[in-house]
Design a protein around this motif. Structure first.
Motif, PDB file in Angstrom:
ATOM      1  N   ILE A  46      62.636  -5.493 -41.840  1.00 18.15           N
ATOM      2  CA  ILE A  46      64.088  -5.615 -41.667  1.00 18.15           C
ATOM      3  C   ILE A  46      64.544  -4.801 -40.446  1.00 18.15           C
ATOM      4  O   ILE A  46      65.424  -5.224 -39.693  1.00 18.15           O
ATOM      5  CB  ILE A  46      64.825  -5.176 -42.953  1.00 18.15           C
ATOM      6  CG1 ILE A  46      64.524  -6.167 -44.080  1.00 18.15           C
ATOM      7  CG2 ILE A  46      66.335  -5.083 -42.725  1.00 18.15           C
ATOM      8  CD1 ILE A  46      65.019  -5.753 -45.442  1.00 18.15           C
ATOM      9  N   ALA A  47      63.895  -3.639 -40.253  1.00 19.54           N
ATOM     10  CA  ALA A  47      64.283  -2.769 -39.129  1.00 19.54           C
ATOM     11  C   ALA A  47      64.174  -3.491 -37.790  1.00 19.54           C
ATOM     12  O   ALA A  47      64.856  -3.136 -36.831  1.00 19.54           O
ATOM     13  CB  ALA A  47      63.416  -1.517 -39.125  1.00 19.54           C
ATOM     14  N   LEU A  48      63.348  -4.538 -37.722  1.00 22.08           N
ATOM     15  CA  LEU A  48      63.153  -5.212 -36.448  1.00 22.08           C
ATOM     16  C   LEU A  48      64.323  -6.112 -36.055  1.00 22.08           C
ATOM     17  O   LEU A  48      64.448  -6.498 -34.900  1.00 22.08           O
ATOM     18  CB  LEU A  48      61.852  -6.028 -36.460  1.00 22.08           C
ATOM     19  CG  LEU A  48      60.571  -5.183 -36.414  1.00 22.08           C
ATOM     20  CD1 LEU A  48      59.357  -6.067 -36.272  1.00 22.08           C
ATOM     21  CD2 LEU A  48      60.616  -4.179 -35.277  1.00 22.08           C
ATOM     22  N   TYR A  49      65.151  -6.491 -37.019  1.00 20.72           N
ATOM     23  CA  TYR A  49      66.355  -7.225 -36.598  1.00 20.72           C
ATOM     24  C   TYR A  49      67.623  -6.496 -37.010  1.00 20.72           C
ATOM     25  O   TYR A  49      68.729  -6.894 -36.659  1.00 20.72           O
ATOM     26  CB  TYR A  49      66.359  -8.669 -37.121  1.00 20.72           C
ATOM     27  CG  TYR A  49      66.249  -8.816 -38.621  1.00 20.72           C
ATOM     28  CD1 TYR A  49      67.373  -8.808 -39.433  1.00 20.72           C
ATOM     29  CD2 TYR A  49      65.005  -8.983 -39.217  1.00 20.72           C
ATOM     30  CE1 TYR A  49      67.257  -8.954 -40.799  1.00 20.72           C
ATOM     31  CE2 TYR A  49      64.885  -9.126 -40.579  1.00 20.72           C
ATOM     32  CZ  TYR A  49      66.023  -9.106 -41.382  1.00 20.72           C
ATOM     33  OH  TYR A  49      65.903  -9.235 -42.738  1.00 20.72           O
ATOM     34  N   PHE A  50      67.468  -5.424 -37.778  1.00 18.26           N
ATOM     35  CA  PHE A  50      68.617  -4.641 -38.208  1.00 18.26           C
ATOM     36  C   PHE A  50      68.239  -3.157 -38.111  1.00 18.26           C
ATOM     37  O   PHE A  50      67.996  -2.485 -39.108  1.00 18.26           O
ATOM     38  CB  PHE A  50      68.981  -5.036 -39.649  1.00 18.26           C
ATOM     39  CG  PHE A  50      70.190  -4.331 -40.183  1.00 18.26           C
ATOM     40  CD1 PHE A  50      71.416  -4.430 -39.538  1.00 18.26           C
ATOM     41  CD2 PHE A  50      70.109  -3.571 -41.340  1.00 18.26           C
ATOM     42  CE1 PHE A  50      72.527  -3.779 -40.046  1.00 18.26           C
ATOM     43  CE2 PHE A  50      71.225  -2.914 -41.858  1.00 18.26           C
ATOM     44  CZ  PHE A  50      72.436  -3.023 -41.201  1.00 18.26           C
ATOM     45  N   PRO A  51      68.159  -2.651 -36.852  1.00 20.73           N
ATOM     46  CA  PRO A  51      67.630  -1.288 -36.660  1.00 20.73           C
ATOM     47  C   PRO A  51      68.455  -0.223 -37.368  1.00 20.73           C
ATOM     48  O   PRO A  51      67.931   0.848 -37.681  1.00 20.73           O
ATOM     49  CB  PRO A  51      67.689  -1.082 -35.141  1.00 20.73           C
ATOM     50  CG  PRO A  51      68.073  -2.378 -34.530  1.00 20.73           C
ATOM     51  CD  PRO A  51      68.504  -3.323 -35.591  1.00 20.73           C
ATOM     52  N   SER A  69      69.157  -4.680 -27.548  1.00 22.13           N
ATOM     53  CA  SER A  69      67.926  -3.968 -27.897  1.00 22.13           C
ATOM     54  C   SER A  69      67.808  -3.797 -29.413  1.00 22.13           C
ATOM     55  O   SER A  69      68.808  -3.607 -30.104  1.00 22.13           O
ATOM     56  CB  SER A  69      67.927  -2.582 -27.235  1.00 22.13           C
ATOM     57  OG  SER A  69      66.885  -1.805 -27.782  1.00 22.13           O
ATOM     58  N   ILE A  70      66.583  -3.868 -29.935  1.00 24.87           N
ATOM     59  CA  ILE A  70      66.384  -3.652 -31.372  1.00 24.87           C
ATOM     60  C   ILE A  70      65.745  -2.296 -31.623  1.00 24.87           C
ATOM     61  O   ILE A  70      65.266  -2.014 -32.714  1.00 24.87           O
ATOM     62  CB  ILE A  70      65.551  -4.782 -32.023  1.00 24.87           C
ATOM     63  CG1 ILE A  70      64.192  -4.933 -31.334  1.00 24.87           C
ATOM     64  CG2 ILE A  70      66.329  -6.087 -32.006  1.00 24.87           C
ATOM     65  CD1 ILE A  70      63.243  -5.867 -32.091  1.00 24.87           C
ATOM     66  N   MET A  71      65.739  -1.452 -30.607  1.00 23.59           N
ATOM     67  CA  MET A  71      65.200  -0.102 -30.806  1.00 23.59           C
ATOM     68  C   MET A  71      66.224   0.716 -31.598  1.00 23.59           C
ATOM     69  O   MET A  71      67.413   0.605 -31.369  1.00 23.59           O
ATOM     70  CB  MET A  71      64.941   0.553 -29.448  1.00 23.59           C
ATOM     71  CG  MET A  71      64.184   1.858 -29.565  1.00 23.59           C
ATOM     72  SD  MET A  71      63.641   2.467 -27.956  1.00 23.59           S
ATOM     73  CE  MET A  71      64.778   3.827 -27.712  1.00 23.59           C
ATOM     74  N   PRO A  72      65.756   1.541 -32.553  1.00 21.77           N
ATOM     75  CA  PRO A  72      66.716   2.359 -33.298  1.00 21.77           C
ATOM     76  C   PRO A  72      67.221   3.515 -32.445  1.00 21.77           C
ATOM     77  O   PRO A  72      66.638   3.852 -31.411  1.00 21.77           O
ATOM     78  CB  PRO A  72      65.896   2.880 -34.472  1.00 21.77           C
ATOM     79  CG  PRO A  72      64.488   2.871 -34.005  1.00 21.77           C
ATOM     80  CD  PRO A  72      64.376   1.735 -33.019  1.00 21.77           C
ATOM     81  N   ARG A  73      68.293   4.156 -32.907  1.00 22.81           N
ATOM     82  CA  ARG A  73      68.792   5.358 -32.243  1.00 22.81           C
ATOM     83  C   ARG A  73      67.899   6.536 -32.625  1.00 22.81           C
ATOM     84  O   ARG A  73      67.280   6.542 -33.675  1.00 22.81           O
ATOM     85  CB  ARG A  73      70.216   5.658 -32.698  1.00 22.81           C
ATOM     86  CG  ARG A  73      71.221   4.575 -32.363  1.00 22.81           C
ATOM     87  CD  ARG A  73      72.613   5.018 -32.802  1.00 22.81           C
ATOM     88  NE  ARG A  73      73.030   6.187 -32.037  1.00 22.81           N
ATOM     89  CZ  ARG A  73      73.520   7.307 -32.580  1.00 22.81           C
ATOM     90  NH1 ARG A  73      73.649   7.416 -33.878  1.00 22.81           N
ATOM     91  NH2 ARG A  73      73.861   8.323 -31.823  1.00 22.81           N
TER      92      ARG A  73
END
Lengths: 53, 719
Positions: free
Chosen positions: B36-41, B616-620
């Motif tokens: 999920i993190a890959l489209y909703f970081p 970007s899909i990178m998290p903060r």
């Protein structure tokens, strides 16, 4: 870097891969030969071990 | 004939069964989270432990070592006792083995979440846990060999050969790959550097798949499939060839993970040749499994255990056909670094390991609890949810892999790259969403299993001591002309030694020359050791799991050279302990990122990735700004590097902190000269920017891949 550089430093290195290949082929040849010649009863017995508990 | 009465100990089997179920669910949840993190970081909640870079190692370690690991032990403790007609060697060792392994898992998960990692895939656990794994593995070995030695069945059944080869090879792989230099309680550096580290790591990584996810499960297949089908294995002769061919060939195939990398060509070619050969034993095993059901296929329709096993073996066949294909250089040029690899491993993990474990559990639990399975309907629902889950997982990932790779390589007629990296990422988001649906289906199926097994356990009564009897083993009378292979089959220790020789050969032949290369490596005089601040930055890069999404390896392809810069050379990585080439490009390659952007760009990108890279899909990474580096550790870091022959001046450890301060001040001052950054620092309450993690990380990022830019291209080695 070409691997050959290191191999060239070993005397008569050409025999190494041949020996290795021969051993490899021989091992499988012997295993296959043994497997195909193995006693039928022996194989049947081994095969049924899981079912005999 | 002297018939002896004894009992099988079902307790460890039950514990390991519960553990595999428990950790399975945890591992699937972690996987779903990462998916999920890959489209909703934002799912990382701006909290370090839940970012993709840390959840992904938790997921892979939980599934491999906790779910499958406990599954192996469950199967071995049940089948071994019955195959050798003897109780486990020691009840105490069984207990220590079980609790030791669970403790390692718990501490492993906690430390990975906390960011303690070696940065080597599937070997991420830090050195104290590596030692604990070794100890528990030895206990398992003593318990297993002790049982085999006191057996009442002369012939050692083929499943046990697989267990023996697993034990000895995993021990070898784990020890060789975990050689690291600790600098404190939870931090160490890989002893190997760059190309050598990569070779050892993928020799390990590939064979973790081979000897942790494959050989022990083949052992389980050779026992539990005949039990569930109530008929012997199709061909025992084939199983013997299967065994020797598989362990002989598997160990060589590791370098196929490093095709087109800076690894010497000969090692890459060896990896390819052996990978292609692997198809023969792998399919031999699959055929042996499926043909065991000949004449009993009608039962597959009725029996949910057989359904799970058939899909498991089919998935094994598909994954082991695909593996050799992916090892071909022309296919690998497309597949590597993309989601195709992710699809491939999940066909293996969800299909082969997952479904075989479920099949064994559905067979084993009712048997040990002397009852029927609570609900066949629920088990069937699990089967279909799981199968659909695999389909919904694999197909979008194959699609994503092709999309990604083809778009990376697309040029306009004018000769420029058609798509930015971000364009190619954003095209994949629908596929990532579908994939997580697949994961959710699979997880839902597993939860149904938990319910079903809980109900079954409730209504049954556990048989802790299963009575058995068998004649004592008469002393063996050797006779002339006995065949050598039968001698090996009778003697587990000889089997162990021979297996070790067979698997050690492949490793040695690949590694020794690559290590000899060290003295002759195409050195690049401008490549220098990292500065102290960059070393700190590199530690942060490793701890945050940046390598789970970013590679540091530009392959010699037109599109990659165009997109990233000059292709990577072996001599560039000589001071990289550990190497950070990565295996997946969810984000772009970073091998030439140094100097590409200014410091402020990196600062803003880590603070809010979409501010510099829309979509970007990178998290903060907000904690990088408020948390500081441990400067007192600096001299130890330098000394550790010196121990590993990194050429700092002899007394540099004493001066390193000064250099660190000076470099940090330059970067901090540069950042503070930017109005936007000053505002962020105020909002976040950052008082000590100079010593913050972000400054160290920026120092490292700005260094990556810049050394060779200092010499003219024609002075560089070819690879």
């Amino acid at each position: 870097m070409k691997f050959i550089t290191y191999l060239k430093t070993i005397d008569s290195v050409t025999i190494y891969p041949l020996v290795t290949l021969a051993l490899f082929v021989l091992f499988f040849f012997v295993v296959i030969l043994w497997v195909s010649k193995a006693n039928k009863n022996y194989i049947e017995n081994a095969k049924n071990i899981p079912l005999n508990d | 004939m002297n018939i002896e009465k004894f009992s099988y100990d079902n307790r460890p089997v039950k514990w390991f069964a519960y553990a595999t179920i428990f950790w399975g669910v945890i591992g699937f949840v972690a996987g779903l989270w990462a998916a999920i993190a890959l489209y909703f970081p934002a799912i990382n909640l701006d909290w370090a432990p839940t970012t993709f870079g840390r959840m992904r190692p938790v997921h892979t370690n939980a599934v491999i070592f906790a779910f499958v690991g406990n599954g192996i032990f469950m199967g071995v403790y049940y089948s071994l006792q019955r195959l050798v007609k003897a109780r486990m060697f020691s009840d105490v060792l069984s207990k220590i083995h079980f609790w030791g392994w669970q403790l390692i898992i718990v501490f492993g998960a906690l430390t990975l979440w906390m960011g303690y990692t070696t940065g080597k895939e599937y070997a991420e656990l830090e050195w104290p846990l590596d030692i604990a794994i070794t100890l528990v593995w030895v206990i398992f070995g003593i318990n297993m060999f002790g049982t085999i030695i006191k057996r009442r069945e002369r012939h050692i059944y083929v499943a046990i050969w697989f267990y023996i080869a697993t034990w000895v090879t995993v021990a070898m792989l784990h020890i060789v790959n975990s050689i690291e230099l600790p600098i404190n309680f939870m931090k160490s550096y890989s002893w190997y550097a760059g190309v050598q580290d990569a070779l050892v790591q993928w020799w390990y990584g590939h064979n973790a798949v081979a000897f942790f996810l494959t050989t022990p499960y083949l052992g389980l297949m050779y026992y539990f499939l005949p039990k569930a089908a109530n008929r012997p294995v199709y061909s025992y002769r084939l199983s013997i060839i299967h065994f020797w061919a598989l362990i002989f060939i598997y160990i060589w195939a590791g370098p196929h993970h490093l095709l087109y990398s800076a690894l010497p060509d000969w090692a890459q070619s060896l990896g390819v040749v052996f990978s292609v050969m692997l198809i023969a034993p792998s399919w031999g095993g699959m055929i042996n499994g499926l043909f065991t059901l000949r004449g009993a296929w009608d039962r597959v329709r009725e029996d949910v255990v057989l359904k799970f096993m058939v899909v498991a073996i089919t998935a094994y066949g598909m994954a082991t056909f695909e593996g050799p294909m992916l090892s071909l250089k022309n296919v690998n040029a497309i597949s590597h670094f993309t989601d195709w690899t992710i699809a491939h491993v999940h066909v293996g993990a969800l299909g082969w390991n997952g479904f075989l474990t479920f099949g064994v559990l559905y067979w084993l639990i009712p048997k040990m609890f002397r009852t029927e399975l609570h609900s066949k309907g629920l088990a069937n629902a699990h089967f279909w949810l799981g199968t659909l889950g695999i389909v919904f997982y694999a197909i979008p990932m194959y699609w994503a892999g092709f999309t990604q790779s083809l778009n990376w390589k697309t040029f306009t007629p004018e000769g420029t790259l058609q798509y930015s990296f971000l364009d190619t990422v954003n095209m994949l988001l629908p596929m990532y969403q579908l994939r997580s649906l697949g994961g959710l289906l699979y997880l839902t199926g597993a939860i149904l299993m938990v319910l079903n097994i809980y109900k079954t356990v409730k209504k049954g009564s556990f048989v802790a001591e299963e009575e058995a009897e068998a004649p004592a083993l008469a002393p063996y009378e050797t006779h002339n002309g006995e065949h050598w292979h039968r001698v090996i089959e009778r003697k587990p220790i000889q089997m162990l030694v021979l297996s070790l020789v067979v698997v050690a050969l492949g490793g040695l032949i690949e590694m020794i020359p690559t290590f000899l290369v060290k003295t002759n490596i195409p050195t690049i005089s401008s490549v220098k050791p990292y500065t102290p601040l960059e070393l700190h930055g590199r530690d942060i890069y490793v701890a945050e799991g940046c390598y789970t999404c970013h590679s540091q390896m530009v392959r010699p392809f037109r599109d990659e050279v165009k997109r990233y810069g000059d292709y990577s050379k072996a001599g560039e990585f000589v001071y990289d302990h550990p190497f950070q080439w990565g295996s997946k490009r969810t984000g772009p390659d970073l091998a030439r990122v140094g100097g590409k952007y200014n410091n402020a760009w990196h600062f803003n990108h880590m603070y809010e990735p979409t501010s510099t890279s829309e979509g970007s899909i990178m998290p903060r990474y907000p904690w990088l700004f408020t948390k500081g580096i441990d400067i007192r550790r600096t001299p130890d870091m330098i000394r550790a590097m010196q121990t590993m022959d990194v050429p700092y001046d002899v007394d540099y450890a004493n001066r390193a902190t000064e250099d660190l301060e000076a470099q940090a001040k330059v970067i901090a001052d540069d950042l503070k000269s930017n109005e936007g950054i000053r505002q962020i620092l105020e909002v976040e309450g950052v008082s000590n920017l100079q010593h913050s993690k972000i400054v160290a990380l920026i120092a490292y990022l700005q260094r990556i891949g810049t050394d060779i830019k200092k010499v003219p291209a024609n002075a560089l080695p070819e690879n």
